[in-house]
Design a protein around this motif. Structure first.
Motif, PDB file in Angstrom:
ATOM      1  N   THR A  55      -5.378   5.505   7.493  1.00 48.06           N
ATOM      2  CA  THR A  55      -6.110   5.793   6.273  1.00 48.06           C
ATOM      3  C   THR A  55      -7.055   6.951   6.510  1.00 48.06           C
ATOM      4  O   THR A  55      -7.564   7.129   7.618  1.00 48.06           O
TER       5      THR A  55
ATOM      6  N   THR B 109       0.814  -1.216   0.000  1.00 46.05           N
ATOM      7  CA  THR B 109       0.000   0.000   0.000  1.00 46.05           C
ATOM      8  C   THR B 109       0.846   1.263   0.000  1.00 46.05           C
ATOM      9  O   THR B 109       0.315   2.354  -0.117  1.00 46.05           O
TER      10      THR B 109
ATOM     11  N   LYS C  34       2.002   2.643   2.401  1.00 41.71           N
ATOM     12  CA  LYS C  34       1.703   3.423   3.605  1.00 41.71           C
ATOM     13  C   LYS C  34       2.764   3.146   4.661  1.00 41.71           C
ATOM     14  O   LYS C  34       3.434   2.118   4.632  1.00 41.71           O
TER      15      LYS C  34
ATOM     16  N   TYR D  34     -12.100  -2.100   4.539  1.00 41.58           N
ATOM     17  CA  TYR D  34     -10.886  -2.877   4.813  1.00 41.58           C
ATOM     18  C   TYR D  34     -11.185  -4.012   5.776  1.00 41.58           C
ATOM     19  O   TYR D  34     -10.704  -5.102   5.646  1.00 41.58           O
TER      20      TYR D  34
END
Ligand SMILES: [Zn+2]
Length: 84
Positions: free
Chosen positions: A52, A12, A14, A59
């Protein structure tokens, strides 16, 4: 002169947090400093925690107690308080 470079998730991109608490602290800080609401969720791919800006329902595939009613009450067309 060594900056802390957070690890990023290969899936991701992230930032990876190894525990939920660290992720929650980061989310809290962004709320205070930038007025950005972030949610903490566990990545299915890397097993770490990410932040997020979307509600994490999709999710986790389930209801998320935090955020829903709370989030609504904050959105009333004006800012209840301004932090500087
Ligand atoms: Zn991940």
């Amino acid at each position: 002169m060594h900056y802390f470079v957070p690890k990023r998730c290969a899936f991701t991109s992230k930032i990876m947090y190894h525990d939920k608490l660290a992720a929650e602290r980061a989310a809290e800080r962004s709320q205070l400093e930038r007025s950005v609401d972030l949610w903490v969720y566990r990545c299915q791919d890397c097993g770490c925690w990410h932040l997020t800006s979307h509600e994490p329902g999709r999710y986790l595939g389930g209801p998320f107690a935090r955020g829903q009613g709370h989030r609504h009450s904050r959105k009333r067309g004006y800012k209840p308080r301004q932090r500087k």
